[in-house]
Design an enzyme around this catalytic site. Structure first.
Site, mmCIF file in Angstrom:
data_model
loop_
_atom_site.group_PDB
_atom_site.id
_atom_site.type_symbol
_atom_site.label_atom_id
_atom_site.label_comp_id
_atom_site.label_asym_id
_atom_site.label_seq_id
_atom_site.Cartn_x
_atom_site.Cartn_y
_atom_site.Cartn_z
ATOM 1 N N SER A 50 4.880 5.239 -13.730
ATOM 2 C CA SER A 50 5.936 5.137 -14.739
ATOM 3 C C SER A 50 5.960 3.737 -15.363
ATOM 4 C CB SER A 50 7.295 5.487 -14.122
ATOM 5 O OG SER A 50 7.446 4.774 -12.923
ATOM 6 N N LYS A 144 1.981 10.860 4.558
ATOM 7 C CA LYS A 144 3.027 11.087 5.530
ATOM 8 C C LYS A 144 4.242 10.224 5.173
ATOM 9 C CE LYS A 144 3.807 7.767 7.597
ATOM 10 N NZ LYS A 144 3.834 6.313 7.522
ATOM 11 N N LYS A 178 -8.848 6.145 11.150
ATOM 12 C CA LYS A 178 -9.300 4.894 11.787
ATOM 13 C C LYS A 178 -10.444 5.203 12.743
ATOM 14 C CE LYS A 178 -4.841 2.441 11.897
ATOM 15 N NZ LYS A 178 -5.004 1.099 11.365
ATOM 16 N N ASP A 231 8.686 6.978 10.182
ATOM 17 C CA ASP A 231 7.583 6.238 9.537
ATOM 18 C C ASP A 231 6.355 6.188 10.450
ATOM 19 O OD1 ASP A 231 6.475 4.617 7.472
ATOM 20 O OD2 ASP A 231 6.904 2.807 8.626
ATOM 21 N N HIS A 236 1.954 8.744 13.395
ATOM 22 C CA HIS A 236 0.863 7.954 13.982
ATOM 23 C C HIS A 236 0.862 8.023 15.515
ATOM 24 C CE1 HIS A 236 0.404 6.610 9.970
ATOM 25 N NE2 HIS A 236 1.117 5.506 10.004
HETATM 26 C C1 BG6 Z 1 2.206 3.099 7.517
HETATM 27 C C2 BG6 Z 1 3.667 2.778 7.629
HETATM 28 O O1 BG6 Z 1 2.010 4.483 7.643
HETATM 29 O O2 BG6 Z 1 1.472 2.417 8.530
HETATM 30 C C3 BG6 Z 1 3.870 1.262 7.566
HETATM 31 O O3 BG6 Z 1 4.370 3.391 6.582
HETATM 32 C C4 BG6 Z 1 2.999 0.535 8.560
HETATM 33 O O4 BG6 Z 1 5.239 0.943 7.790
HETATM 34 C C5 BG6 Z 1 1.557 1.019 8.420
HETATM 35 O O5 BG6 Z 1 3.077 -0.856 8.296
HETATM 36 C C6 BG6 Z 1 0.676 0.419 9.510
HETATM 37 O O6 BG6 Z 1 -0.653 0.779 9.292
HETATM 38 P P1 BG6 Z 1 -1.830 -0.003 9.998
HETATM 39 O O7 BG6 Z 1 -3.062 0.727 9.597
HETATM 40 O O8 BG6 Z 1 -1.782 -1.415 9.497
HETATM 41 O O9 BG6 Z 1 -1.562 0.072 11.494
#
Ligand code: BG6
Length: 461
Positions: A50, A144, A178, A231, A236
């Site tokens: 936007s 996500k 990863k 989050d 994760h």
């Molecule tokens: C994201 C979250 O999915 O993963 C973030 O929304 C977080 O809050 C991030 O900082 C961390 O990712 P990584 O790959 O740096 O561990």
């Protein structure tokens, strides 16, 4: 659930919604650069946003973000991106945007659309794409968290399913991209020494930590509506837990892998609010974009039990948080003590530890007891370590691998809806029941309550 087709055709264009946003800046443009450099990216990349930017402003923004992570970007690759990047500007709420996009995509048969936008906007965007007649040629990549609880995830899935079959939906949890996380599978299933001890008879506990030593970094408006449980923990951490706990699949493919992970999630009862600790760092309420008196958690820890034969009675502790003492991503497996403590004086309280370091400089450490030098038969801990990048070479970035997979139509490394719904079910009592919120100081390891959860202290990182 109908098995997915093994692989879809290669994409002939990539569309990025949220192209001027945080995720695009930090992860997606550097990933596109690497894909262009390796010759994988040959198509146009159409940004949608936007923000009213010219082509030049958009390209500069992309180049700036690339220069932050790539030491000396190659001019030829930047030249390629300059030619292939394009920006369409409009309001997500207005159909004109989707109609413009459809015109821009005329003749394209396999369109990958990446929604790097807040989940609350997914439905509106898919409705617009559908009304513009694009859906029969689109595969959709969604970030996500998928929904914000069980009910909204079901609702979101229903709305997507009306316009798109499951095989054309790619749900991202970038931890599955990863290499360090994938290594858990190789470690467990390519080496025969672990399987005999990988169960409740030998393992006393598992701790999974994802901690960050920085706060919300200007993402207040997004983060305040989400919090640490949604989050990171729902996605994760539970995905990492599933890879640690699942049975070996009969074959490594997305369907079998998701089937095995699903069995683990199904064996976890909804978390009890008493087994969850929520925290908020002191100063969070002053961050821009955060609501006054917000009770969003920036720290969450949980005790999880997997009620199956392999893991009966083994506590899995999960924790994640912002503004903590260190940035780290680790799994610590603690083994039981031997049945007789022959070297009791020094041996007690020093169980064997296996540690997966999954963040930067990933690797594995094993902590053993060895004989201390000297006359006596006393023991002391020693470490066997390997750092994979030093031993094997540099890893690829998660987002690059995920974008490539989505563009080649490969579902490995994406989550399936039944698993995602199970993970929301696990969190249902704690995201709606909202356990108490404890303050903690920036630079600490979170609220003291998190130590009570593990009955002492978390194993040192
Ligand atoms: C994201 C979250 O999915 O993963 C973030 O929304 C977080 O809050 C991030 O900082 C961390 O990712 P990584 O790959 O740096 O561990």
């Amino acid at each position: 659930m109908t098995p997915r087709k093994k692989k879809l055709d290669d994409a002939d264009v990539l569309v990025l919604f949220g192209a001027t946003g945080d995720l695009a800046k930090k992860k997606l443009f550097p990933a596109l650069y690497n894909m262009a450099r390796s010759g994988f990216l040959t198509t146009d990349v159409v940004g949608v946003a936007s923000t009213k930017w010219s082509h030049e402003e958009f390209v500069n923004y992309a180049f700036e973000s690339i220069k932050k992570t790539v030491a000396a970007p190659d001019d030829k690759v930047l030249g390629f991106l300059d030619k292939h990047l394009d920006l369409i500007v409009g309001k997500y709420e207005e159909q004109a945007l989707y109609d413009d996009l459809a015109k821009r995509l005329e003749g394209k048969k396999n369109i990958v659309i990446y929604l790097a936008i807040p989940p609350s906007a997914f439905e509106q965007v898919t409705r617009g794409l559908h009304a513009a007649g694009l859906m029969d040629r689109v595969r959709l990549v969604v970030e996500k968290p998928f929904g914000r609880d069980l009910k909204s995830a079901i609702h979101l899935q229903d709305s997507l399913e009306m316009v798109l079959p499951e095989e054309r939906i790619f749900r991202i949890d970038h931890y599955l991209g990863k290499e360090s996380v994938e290594d858990i599978l190789v470690f467990r299933f390519a080496n025969s020494i672990w399987e005999p001890v990988w169960n409740h008879r030998y393992i006393s506990s598992v701790q999974i930590t994802m901690s960050e030593d920085f706060g919300i970094e200007g993402r207040g408006a997004f983060y305040d509506g989400v919090g640490a449980l949604r989050d990171v923990l729902q996605n994760h951490l539970l995905q990492v837990l599933a890879l640690i706990a699942m049975e070996p699949p009969s074959e490594i493919n997305s369907h079998n892998m998701e089937d095995e992970k699903l069995k683990i999630f199904r064996a976890i009862a909804p978390l009890n609010p008493e087994s969850v600790v929520r925290g908020q760092y002191v100063g969070y309420l002053d961050e821009p974009g955060v609501k006054p008196h917000s009770d969003t958690e920036t720290f969450a820890a949980a005790l999880v039990h997997i009620d199956n034969w392999r893991w009966a009675g083994v506590p899995f502790y999960l924790r994640t948080g912002k503004a903590l003492a260190e940035t780290t991503l680790e799994v610590v497996i603690e083994f039981k003590q031997p049945p007789r403590m022959l070297f009791a004086e020094t041996q007690a309280g020093a169980p064997n530890i296996l540690r997966f370091r999954l963040g930067k400089k990933d690797g594995v450490d094993i902590e053993l007891l060895a004989k201390s030098p000297g006359d006596s038969l006393s023991t002391q801990p020693v470490q066997l370590n390997v750092e994979f990048s030093a031993a094997l070479g540099e890893r690829q970035e998660a987002y690059e691998r995920l974008l490539r997979a989505a563009m080649s139509g490969d579902h490995m490394r994406f989550t399936r809806i039944d698993s995602v719904l199970e993970t929301w079910r696990i969190l249902e009592n704690v995201i709606n029941g909202e356990p108490a919120l404890f303050p903690y100081f920036v630079g600490s390891w979170g609220p003291e309550r998190a130590n009570e959860l593990v009955g002492g202290e978390w194993i040192d990182l």
